[in-house]
Design an enzyme around this catalytic site. Structure first.
Site, short mmCIF file in Angstrom:
data_model
loop_
_atom_site.label_atom_id
_atom_site.label_comp_id
_atom_site.label_asym_id
_atom_site.label_seq_id
_atom_site.Cartn_x
_atom_site.Cartn_y
_atom_site.Cartn_z
N LYS A 74 73.08 -41.51 35.07
CA LYS A 74 73.56 -41.36 36.56
C LYS A 74 72.62 -41.67 37.59
O LYS A 74 71.50 -41.45 37.40
CB LYS A 74 74.35 -40.03 36.62
N HIS A 125 76.27 -39.33 31.86
CA HIS A 125 77.75 -39.46 31.08
C HIS A 125 77.78 -39.65 29.56
O HIS A 125 76.76 -40.62 29.08
CB HIS A 125 78.41 -40.55 31.98
N PHE A 158 87.25 -32.91 45.10
CA PHE A 158 85.96 -33.19 45.11
C PHE A 158 85.67 -34.98 44.50
O PHE A 158 84.54 -35.50 44.58
CB PHE A 158 84.92 -32.47 44.19
N ARG A 192 76.84 -35.86 22.72
CA ARG A 192 77.27 -34.63 23.72
C ARG A 192 76.70 -33.45 23.53
O ARG A 192 76.23 -32.84 24.60
CB ARG A 192 79.00 -34.82 23.32
N THR A 252 79.17 -29.70 31.16
CA THR A 252 79.24 -30.35 32.68
C THR A 252 78.20 -29.66 33.57
O THR A 252 77.75 -30.25 34.41
CB THR A 252 80.63 -30.25 32.90
N ASN A 309 74.47 -33.93 37.10
CA ASN A 309 74.26 -33.79 35.93
C ASN A 309 73.81 -34.72 34.93
O ASN A 309 73.68 -34.76 33.87
CB ASN A 309 75.34 -32.94 35.04
N ARG A 314 71.00 -31.63 30.30
CA ARG A 314 71.62 -30.79 31.55
C ARG A 314 71.08 -29.65 31.99
O ARG A 314 70.72 -29.34 32.95
CB ARG A 314 73.10 -30.83 31.64
N TYR A 348 86.79 -42.53 35.87
CA TYR A 348 87.14 -40.92 36.00
C TYR A 348 88.43 -40.52 36.49
O TYR A 348 88.80 -40.05 37.55
CB TYR A 348 86.21 -40.67 37.39
P1 ADP Z 1 81.73 -34.66 31.48
O1 ADP Z 1 80.90 -35.79 32.29
O2 ADP Z 1 80.98 -33.28 30.97
O3 ADP Z 1 82.38 -35.21 30.46
P2 ADP Z 1 84.23 -34.52 33.21
O4 ADP Z 1 84.84 -35.63 32.61
O5 ADP Z 1 84.96 -33.14 33.65
O6 ADP Z 1 82.74 -33.98 32.69
O7 ADP Z 1 83.61 -34.90 34.65
C1 ADP Z 1 83.10 -35.99 34.92
C2 ADP Z 1 81.84 -35.87 35.76
O8 ADP Z 1 82.60 -35.71 37.30
C3 ADP Z 1 80.93 -34.73 35.69
O9 ADP Z 1 80.13 -35.30 34.80
C4 ADP Z 1 80.39 -34.49 36.99
O10 ADP Z 1 79.48 -35.30 37.57
C5 ADP Z 1 81.69 -34.64 37.95
N1 ADP Z 1 82.54 -33.19 38.10
C6 ADP Z 1 83.48 -32.73 37.07
N2 ADP Z 1 83.95 -31.91 37.64
C7 ADP Z 1 83.31 -31.54 39.06
C8 ADP Z 1 83.33 -30.48 40.05
N3 ADP Z 1 84.34 -29.60 39.72
N4 ADP Z 1 82.53 -30.55 41.09
C9 ADP Z 1 82.08 -31.78 41.11
N5 ADP Z 1 81.70 -32.64 40.19
C10 ADP Z 1 82.47 -32.56 39.04
#
Ligand code: ADP
Length: 138
Positions: free
Chosen positions: A9, A115, A57, A85, A91, A112, A102, A49
């Site tokens: 990212k 992806h 957010f 993963r 996350t 973080n 992370r 997303y």
């Molecule tokens: P992951 O990337 O761990 O699979 P998610 O699919 O839930 O997690 O979310 C996608 C991305 O959106 C996260 O990696 C993060 O960058 C962002 N994100 C998720 N939840 C939040 C939150 N509550 N506040 C800010 N950013 C978030």
């Protein structure tokens, strides 16, 4: 053998952590089968997303994910989806265990660094989203 989508990212690019992150995957035996350095469009991010578009957010995520190009990678190896993963960690970077990418280098829940596809089915969908025909080596 599986191939999964990893995106380094904008925070990884801006903090010049792309090399050390990629090294972690390569050190675990994963091979690069495709790669693309690209500024993601709002449209592709809304699709990628789609499970988050209605959260308050989401606009912040859009701004963050378009703050620089990203490095999209197709990584191949045994059990790649689950193992990658695990290497990436949960996350929220502040809660991710030490030893995960992370947990060691991420900043917060949004910033973080990485992806990684969360299932074999989603890996196939996401690889098709970010790579065209012939752009991922078989
Ligand atoms: P992951 O990337 O761990 O699979 P998610 O699919 O839930 O997690 O979310 C996608 C991305 O959106 C996260 O990696 C993060 O960058 C962002 N994100 C998720 N939840 C939040 C939150 N509550 N506040 C800010 N950013 C978030």
């Amino acid at each position: 053998m599986e191939t999964t989508l990893v995106i380094l990212k904008p925070d990884a690019i801006q903090k010049r952590l792309a090399g050390v992150i990629l090294q972690r995957f390569e050190a675990e035996g994963f091979r690069i089968r495709g790669g693309k350095f690209t500024l993601l469009s709002e449209a592709i991010l809304r699709e990628h997303y789609q499970h988050l578009v209605n959260f308050p957010f989401f606009p912040e995520i859009l701004t963050f994910m378009r703050s620089s190009p990203v490095l999209a990678l197709a990584l191949e190896g045994p059990n790649a989806v689950a193992r990658i993963r695990d290497l990436v960690g949960p996350t929220d970077s502040t809660k991710a265990p030490k030893g995960t990418i992370r947990g060691d280098m991420g900043e917060d829940k949004m910033r973080n660094l990485v992806h990684a596809s969360d299932s074999i089915e989603n890996a196939a969908v996401e690889l098709n989203r970010f790579f065209g025909p012939g752009e991922v080596l078989p």
